[in-house]
Design a protein around this motif. Sequence first.
Motif, PDB file in Angstrom:
ATOM      1  N   MET A   1       0.837  -1.181   0.000  1.00 29.84           N
ATOM      2  CA  MET A   1       0.000   0.000   0.000  1.00 29.84           C
ATOM      3  C   MET A   1       0.882   1.244   0.000  1.00 29.84           C
ATOM      4  SD  MET A   1      -3.423   0.068   2.315  1.00 29.84           S
ATOM      5  CE  MET A   1      -3.226  -1.276   3.435  1.00 29.84           C
ATOM      6  N   PRO A   2       0.438   2.274  -0.667  1.00 25.15           N
ATOM      7  CA  PRO A   2       1.211   3.526  -0.645  1.00 25.15           C
ATOM      8  C   PRO A   2       1.245   4.115   0.771  1.00 25.15           C
ATOM      9  CG  PRO A   2      -0.391   3.534  -2.430  1.00 25.15           C
ATOM     10  CD  PRO A   2      -0.650   2.326  -1.621  1.00 25.15           C
ATOM     11  N   PRO A   3       2.321   4.803   1.092  1.00 24.76           N
ATOM     12  CA  PRO A   3       2.467   5.356   2.458  1.00 24.76           C
ATOM     13  C   PRO A   3       1.361   6.342   2.826  1.00 24.76           C
ATOM     14  CG  PRO A   3       4.518   5.578   1.225  1.00 24.76           C
ATOM     15  CD  PRO A   3       3.505   5.022   0.292  1.00 24.76           C
ATOM     16  N   ALA A   4       0.830   7.085   1.870  1.00 21.60           N
ATOM     17  CA  ALA A   4      -0.218   8.065   2.179  1.00 21.60           C
ATOM     18  C   ALA A   4      -1.485   7.363   2.663  1.00 21.60           C
ATOM     19  CB  ALA A   4      -0.520   8.908   0.948  1.00 21.60           C
ATOM     20  N   ILE A   5      -1.822   6.249   2.055  1.00 21.40           N
ATOM     21  CA  ILE A   5      -3.018   5.507   2.466  1.00 21.40           C
ATOM     22  C   ILE A   5      -2.808   4.885   3.841  1.00 21.40           C
ATOM     23  CG2 ILE A   5      -4.479   3.530   1.922  1.00 21.40           C
ATOM     24  CD1 ILE A   5      -4.038   4.178  -1.044  1.00 21.40           C
ATOM     25  N   THR A   6      -1.630   4.344   4.072  1.00 25.33           N
ATOM     26  CA  THR A   6      -1.322   3.752   5.375  1.00 25.33           C
ATOM     27  C   THR A   6      -1.399   4.815   6.469  1.00 25.33           C
ATOM     28  OG1 THR A   6       0.157   2.185   4.279  1.00 25.33           O
ATOM     29  CG2 THR A   6       0.382   2.421   6.665  1.00 25.33           C
ATOM     30  N   ARG A   7      -0.844   5.993   6.205  1.00 31.21           N
ATOM     31  CA  ARG A   7      -0.891   7.090   7.166  1.00 31.21           C
ATOM     32  C   ARG A   7      -2.342   7.494   7.449  1.00 31.21           C
ATOM     33  NH1 ARG A   7       1.596  11.693   4.746  1.00 31.21           N
ATOM     34  NH2 ARG A   7       2.670  10.117   3.542  1.00 31.21           N
ATOM     35  N   PHE A   8      -3.165   7.553   6.403  1.00 28.49           N
ATOM     36  CA  PHE A   8      -4.573   7.936   6.553  1.00 28.49           C
ATOM     37  C   PHE A   8      -5.327   6.922   7.410  1.00 28.49           C
ATOM     38  CE2 PHE A   8      -9.005   7.719   5.071  1.00 28.49           C
ATOM     39  CZ  PHE A   8      -9.413   9.009   5.383  1.00 28.49           C
ATOM     40  N   ILE A   9      -5.064   5.647   7.217  1.00 30.43           N
ATOM     41  CA  ILE A   9      -5.753   4.599   7.969  1.00 30.43           C
ATOM     42  C   ILE A   9      -5.360   4.637   9.450  1.00 30.43           C
ATOM     43  CG2 ILE A   9      -5.919   2.095   8.264  1.00 30.43           C
ATOM     44  CD1 ILE A   9      -5.756   1.876   5.201  1.00 30.43           C
ATOM     45  N   ARG A  10      -4.104   4.940   9.735  1.00 32.31           N
ATOM     46  CA  ARG A  10      -3.632   4.951  11.122  1.00 32.31           C
ATOM     47  C   ARG A  10      -3.935   6.256  11.849  1.00 32.31           C
ATOM     48  NH1 ARG A  10       2.231   2.017  10.449  1.00 32.31           N
ATOM     49  NH2 ARG A  10       1.380  -0.036   9.901  1.00 32.31           N
ATOM     50  N   ASP A  11      -4.304   7.291  11.139  1.00 32.12           N
ATOM     51  CA  ASP A  11      -4.565   8.596  11.753  1.00 32.12           C
ATOM     52  C   ASP A  11      -5.844   8.538  12.583  1.00 32.12           C
ATOM     53  OD1 ASP A  11      -4.466  11.248  12.420  1.00 32.12           O
ATOM     54  OD2 ASP A  11      -5.285  11.942  10.516  1.00 32.12           O
ATOM     55  N   GLU A  12      -5.734   8.868  13.859  1.00 33.78           N
ATOM     56  CA  GLU A  12      -6.886   8.833  14.756  1.00 33.78           C
ATOM     57  C   GLU A  12      -7.291  10.225  15.219  1.00 33.78           C
ATOM     58  OE1 GLU A  12      -6.321   6.127  17.944  1.00 33.78           O
ATOM     59  OE2 GLU A  12      -5.914   4.421  16.637  1.00 33.78           O
ATOM     60  N   THR A  13      -6.785  11.253  14.606  1.00 34.01           N
ATOM     61  CA  THR A  13      -7.093  12.616  15.011  1.00 34.01           C
ATOM     62  C   THR A  13      -8.577  12.912  14.872  1.00 34.01           C
ATOM     63  OG1 THR A  13      -4.920  13.269  14.248  1.00 34.01           O
ATOM     64  CG2 THR A  13      -6.497  15.035  14.664  1.00 34.01           C
ATOM     65  N   ALA A  15     -11.051  10.801  14.906  1.00 35.44           N
ATOM     66  CA  ALA A  15     -11.805  10.001  15.875  1.00 35.44           C
ATOM     67  C   ALA A  15     -11.829  10.690  17.228  1.00 35.44           C
ATOM     68  CB  ALA A  15     -11.210   8.607  15.990  1.00 35.44           C
ATOM     69  N   THR A  16     -10.716  11.287  17.616  1.00 35.17           N
ATOM     70  CA  THR A  16     -10.654  11.997  18.886  1.00 35.17           C
ATOM     71  C   THR A  16     -11.598  13.190  18.874  1.00 35.17           C
ATOM     72  OG1 THR A  16      -8.354  11.320  19.136  1.00 35.17           O
ATOM     73  CG2 THR A  16      -9.101  13.128  20.503  1.00 35.17           C
ATOM     74  N   ALA A  17     -11.633  13.919  17.781  1.00 31.95           N
ATOM     75  CA  ALA A  17     -12.528  15.070  17.669  1.00 31.95           C
ATOM     76  C   ALA A  17     -13.986  14.631  17.756  1.00 31.95           C
ATOM     77  CB  ALA A  17     -12.271  15.809  16.359  1.00 31.95           C
ATOM     78  N   VAL A  18     -14.313  13.522  17.140  1.00 30.82           N
ATOM     79  CA  VAL A  18     -15.683  13.009  17.202  1.00 30.82           C
ATOM     80  C   VAL A  18     -16.031  12.598  18.635  1.00 30.82           C
ATOM     81  CG1 VAL A  18     -17.182  11.131  16.449  1.00 30.82           C
ATOM     82  CG2 VAL A  18     -15.730  12.286  14.799  1.00 30.82           C
ATOM     83  N   GLU A  19     -15.106  11.966  19.323  1.00 25.31           N
ATOM     84  CA  GLU A  19     -15.354  11.564  20.709  1.00 25.31           C
ATOM     85  C   GLU A  19     -15.591  12.784  21.590  1.00 25.31           C
ATOM     86  OE1 GLU A  19     -11.883   9.334  21.596  1.00 25.31           O
ATOM     87  OE2 GLU A  19     -12.557   7.559  20.504  1.00 25.31           O
ATOM     88  N   TYR A  20     -14.784  13.822  21.428  1.00 21.88           N
ATOM     89  CA  TYR A  20     -14.990  15.042  22.202  1.00 21.88           C
ATOM     90  C   TYR A  20     -16.336  15.677  21.860  1.00 21.88           C
ATOM     91  CZ  TYR A  20     -10.264  15.091  24.090  1.00 21.88           C
ATOM     92  OH  TYR A  20      -9.122  14.785  24.760  1.00 21.88           O
ATOM     93  N   GLY A  21     -16.704  15.656  20.610  1.00 22.00           N
ATOM     94  CA  GLY A  21     -18.002  16.202  20.201  1.00 22.00           C
ATOM     95  C   GLY A  21     -19.153  15.455  20.842  1.00 22.00           C
ATOM     96  N   LEU A  22     -19.052  14.135  20.905  1.00 22.66           N
ATOM     97  CA  LEU A  22     -20.097  13.337  21.547  1.00 22.66           C
ATOM     98  C   LEU A  22     -20.167  13.622  23.048  1.00 22.66           C
ATOM     99  CD1 LEU A  22     -19.637   9.921  19.723  1.00 22.66           C
ATOM    100  CD2 LEU A  22     -21.552  11.511  19.490  1.00 22.66           C
ATOM    101  N   MET A  23     -19.016  13.775  23.683  1.00 21.88           N
ATOM    102  CA  MET A  23     -19.012  14.086  25.112  1.00 21.88           C
ATOM    103  C   MET A  23     -19.651  15.441  25.380  1.00 21.88           C
ATOM    104  SD  MET A  23     -15.519  12.617  26.831  1.00 21.88           S
ATOM    105  CE  MET A  23     -14.381  13.465  25.748  1.00 21.88           C
TER     106      MET A  23
END
Length: 55
Positions: A1-13, A15-23
């Motif tokens: 897989m290209p590095p850009a796709i791998t980086r995108f899949i591993r990025d959890e930034t 997800a954190t914003a969504v969790e804070y929004g739900l809280m």
Amino acid sequence: MPPAITRFIRDETGATAVEYGLMVALISTAILVVVTAIGVSMATIYQRIADTISP
């Protein structure tokens, strides 16, 4: 897989914003419910006081 796709899949930034929004949504809903309940109780108390004071 290209590095850009791998980086995108591993990025959890996002997800954190969504969790804070739900809280924030949950906390604000709880505050709204509590303030509404207190407001109704206070209105009842003030009405009893007004009924007692009025001739």
